[in-house]
Scaffold this motif. Structure first.
Motif, PDB file in Angstrom:
ATOM      1  N   PRO A  92      63.298  66.150  71.648  1.00 28.38           N
ATOM      2  CA  PRO A  92      63.082  66.558  70.248  1.00 28.38           C
ATOM      3  C   PRO A  92      62.209  67.806  70.105  1.00 28.38           C
ATOM      4  N   SER A  93      61.220  67.962  70.969  1.00 30.16           N
ATOM      5  CA  SER A  93      60.381  69.160  70.900  1.00 30.16           C
ATOM      6  C   SER A  93      61.188  70.418  71.215  1.00 30.16           C
ATOM      7  N   ASP A  94      62.104  70.321  72.169  1.00 30.44           N
ATOM      8  CA  ASP A  94      62.936  71.470  72.518  1.00 30.44           C
ATOM      9  C   ASP A  94      63.894  71.809  71.378  1.00 30.44           C
ATOM     10  N   VAL A  95      64.407  70.784  70.721  1.00 29.27           N
ATOM     11  CA  VAL A  95      65.262  71.001  69.551  1.00 29.27           C
ATOM     12  C   VAL A  95      64.457  71.706  68.455  1.00 29.27           C
ATOM     13  N   ALA A  96      63.242  71.220  68.197  1.00 30.53           N
ATOM     14  CA  ALA A  96      62.391  71.830  67.161  1.00 30.53           C
ATOM     15  C   ALA A  96      62.009  73.261  67.529  1.00 30.53           C
ATOM     16  N   THR A  97      61.793  73.516  68.813  1.00 28.99           N
ATOM     17  CA  THR A  97      61.469  74.875  69.259  1.00 28.99           C
ATOM     18  C   THR A  97      62.655  75.801  69.010  1.00 28.99           C
ATOM     19  N   CYS A  98      63.864  75.321  69.243  1.00 30.27           N
ATOM     20  CA  CYS A  98      65.053  76.129  68.966  1.00 30.27           C
ATOM     21  C   CYS A  98      65.231  76.353  67.465  1.00 30.27           C
ATOM     22  N   GLU A  99      64.909  75.357  66.654  1.00 26.70           N
ATOM     23  CA  GLU A  99      64.946  75.558  65.204  1.00 26.70           C
ATOM     24  C   GLU A  99      63.967  76.664  64.805  1.00 26.70           C
ATOM     25  N   HIS A 100      62.776  76.635  65.408  1.00 28.33           N
ATOM     26  CA  HIS A 100      61.789  77.682  65.147  1.00 28.33           C
ATOM     27  C   HIS A 100      62.351  79.056  65.502  1.00 28.33           C
ATOM     28  N   LEU A 101      62.996  79.167  66.670  1.00 26.92           N
ATOM     29  CA  LEU A 101      63.574  80.443  67.089  1.00 26.92           C
ATOM     30  C   LEU A 101      64.589  80.935  66.058  1.00 26.92           C
ATOM     31  N   GLY A 102      65.462  80.050  65.595  1.00 22.72           N
ATOM     32  CA  GLY A 102      66.462  80.441  64.600  1.00 22.72           C
ATOM     33  C   GLY A 102      65.823  80.956  63.319  1.00 22.72           C
ATOM     34  N   ARG A 103      64.786  80.265  62.829  1.00 22.85           N
ATOM     35  CA  ARG A 103      64.080  80.721  61.628  1.00 22.85           C
ATOM     36  C   ARG A 103      63.448  82.086  61.844  1.00 22.85           C
ATOM     37  N   ARG A 104      62.772  82.221  62.991  1.00 24.76           N
ATOM     38  CA  ARG A 104      62.086  83.481  63.286  1.00 24.76           C
ATOM     39  C   ARG A 104      63.064  84.652  63.342  1.00 24.76           C
ATOM     40  N   VAL A 105      64.184  84.469  64.021  1.00 29.04           N
ATOM     41  CA  VAL A 105      65.156  85.557  64.138  1.00 29.04           C
ATOM     42  C   VAL A 105      65.760  85.876  62.775  1.00 29.04           C
ATOM     43  N   ALA A 106      66.037  84.870  61.969  1.00 31.46           N
ATOM     44  CA  ALA A 106      66.577  85.118  60.625  1.00 31.46           C
ATOM     45  C   ALA A 106      65.581  85.917  59.791  1.00 31.46           C
ATOM     46  N   GLU A 107      64.300  85.578  59.887  1.00 28.75           N
ATOM     47  CA  GLU A 107      63.276  86.287  59.119  1.00 28.75           C
ATOM     48  C   GLU A 107      63.132  87.731  59.597  1.00 28.75           C
ATOM     49  N   VAL A 108      63.099  87.944  60.904  1.00 27.52           N
ATOM     50  CA  VAL A 108      62.990  89.301  61.445  1.00 27.52           C
ATOM     51  C   VAL A 108      64.223  90.125  61.070  1.00 27.52           C
ATOM     52  N   THR A 109      65.385  89.520  61.137  1.00 27.44           N
ATOM     53  CA  THR A 109      66.617  90.226  60.777  1.00 27.44           C
ATOM     54  C   THR A 109      66.593  90.630  59.313  1.00 27.44           C
ATOM     55  N   ARG A 110      66.163  89.716  58.440  1.00 23.87           N
ATOM     56  CA  ARG A 110      66.068  90.040  57.018  1.00 23.87           C
ATOM     57  C   ARG A 110      65.120  91.225  56.790  1.00 23.87           C
ATOM     58  N   GLN A 111      63.984  91.226  57.484  1.00 23.59           N
ATOM     59  CA  GLN A 111      63.024  92.324  57.353  1.00 23.59           C
ATOM     60  C   GLN A 111      63.631  93.641  57.831  1.00 23.59           C
ATOM     61  N   LEU A 112      64.322  93.600  58.951  1.00 22.16           N
ATOM     62  CA  LEU A 112      64.910  94.823  59.505  1.00 22.16           C
ATOM     63  C   LEU A 112      65.986  95.379  58.581  1.00 22.16           C
ATOM     64  N   VAL A 113      66.843  94.507  58.078  1.00 21.40           N
ATOM     65  CA  VAL A 113      67.906  94.950  57.180  1.00 21.40           C
ATOM     66  C   VAL A 113      67.307  95.521  55.894  1.00 21.40           C
ATOM     67  N   ALA A 114      66.288  94.860  55.346  1.00 18.46           N
ATOM     68  CA  ALA A 114      65.635  95.357  54.127  1.00 18.46           C
ATOM     69  C   ALA A 114      64.999  96.720  54.389  1.00 18.46           C
ATOM     70  N   GLY A 115      64.395  96.884  55.551  1.00 14.77           N
ATOM     71  CA  GLY A 115      63.798  98.165  55.899  1.00 14.77           C
ATOM     72  C   GLY A 115      64.829  99.268  56.005  1.00 14.77           C
ATOM     73  N   ARG A 116      65.985  98.946  56.555  1.00  7.69           N
ATOM     74  CA  ARG A 116      67.060  99.952  56.651  1.00  7.69           C
ATOM     75  C   ARG A 116      67.523 100.374  55.265  1.00  7.69           C
ATOM     76  N   VAL A 117      67.680  99.385  54.377  1.00  9.99           N
ATOM     77  CA  VAL A 117      68.122  99.691  53.014  1.00  9.99           C
ATOM     78  C   VAL A 117      67.088 100.580  52.323  1.00  9.99           C
ATOM     79  N   ALA A 118      65.816 100.233  52.471  1.00  7.18           N
ATOM     80  CA  ALA A 118      64.746 101.033  51.860  1.00  7.18           C
ATOM     81  C   ALA A 118      64.729 102.447  52.427  1.00  7.18           C
ATOM     82  N   ALA A 119      64.895 102.571  53.735  1.00  9.75           N
ATOM     83  CA  ALA A 119      64.889 103.893  54.364  1.00  9.75           C
ATOM     84  C   ALA A 119      66.070 104.730  53.886  1.00  9.75           C
ATOM     85  N   GLN A 120      67.229 104.104  53.722  1.00 13.21           N
ATOM     86  CA  GLN A 120      68.398 104.838  53.219  1.00 13.21           C
ATOM     87  C   GLN A 120      68.183 105.306  51.780  1.00 13.21           C
TER      88      GLN A 120
END
Length: 196
Positions: free
Chosen positions: A162-190
């Motif tokens: 269960p801890s490994d499953v929760a760690t993978c859930e954390h990874l998915g959340r983190r990557v989604a958040e970083v991706t959202r930030q990067l995409v928003a930054g690209r839009v702002a820069a454009q």
């Protein structure tokens, strides 16, 4: 976002589902692609995604043969820059507590770097490394480059720790958040460039 994984016995598929759930909980639209059977539609999904989280079991100290076969099919995309500047991350599983999982995560990160992708680390300190800690801690195995799991080789896919499953859930959340930030930054820069 895409979770692209190869799973021989179902354990890595369980982790892929957890990564996808974590990304969805952060608002991402997620497609899971099992790399043993990549279709033309799957390639299109990979090519148009903002981020790809790669998953593989660790066999004989490295990524699975199935994952490597997929990686070798991306050569033309690498040359053409199809995945340039996408977000990337990775996760792996093996039977042993270490089992050379770090080598698999390094292989995934290098693969992403060859495609000029932006690698996102796990973003967690080590768990289960002092007297008050427990194996229920996130990142119980102490990896930083990506998420790692240890599953008994004779365990059913629903018996991943269960801890490994929760760690993978954390990874998915983190990557989604970083991706959202990067995409928003690209839009702002454009927008700034267009207004200049």
């Amino acid at each position: 976002m895409v979770v692209a994984y190869h799973s021989g016995f179902g354990h890595t598929a369980t982790l892929a589902a957890a990564v996808a759930d974590g990304a969805r909980s952060a608002g991402a639209t997620v497609t899971q692609i099992q790399l043993a059977e990549v279709t033309e539609d799957d390639w299109q999904t990979l090519d148009t995604a903002d981020g790809i989280i790669f998953g593989t079991a660790t066999y004989m100290g490295n990524v699975s043969a199935g994952f490597q076969a997929f990686a070798e099919q991306t050569g033309r995309r690498c040359q053409q820059g199809t995945w340039n500047d996408k977000v990337a991350a990775g996760f792996t599983n093996s039977g042993s507590k270490s089992g050379d999982k770090l080598n698999s995560l390094v292989s995934l990160a290098v693969f992403a770097a060859q495609h000029h992708m932006h690698w996102v680390n796990l973003g967690l300190g080590p768990g289960w490394n002092h007297s008050a800690a427990s194996e229920s801690d996130l990142n119980r195995l102490g990896f930083w480059l990506g998420a790692a799991a240890a599953t008994d080789v004779d365990a059913n896919p629903d018996e991943v720790h269960p801890s490994d499953v929760a760690t993978c859930e954390h990874l998915g959340r983190r990557v989604a958040e970083v991706t959202r930030q990067l995409v928003a930054g690209r839009v702002a820069a454009q927008a700034v460039t267009a207004g200049a």
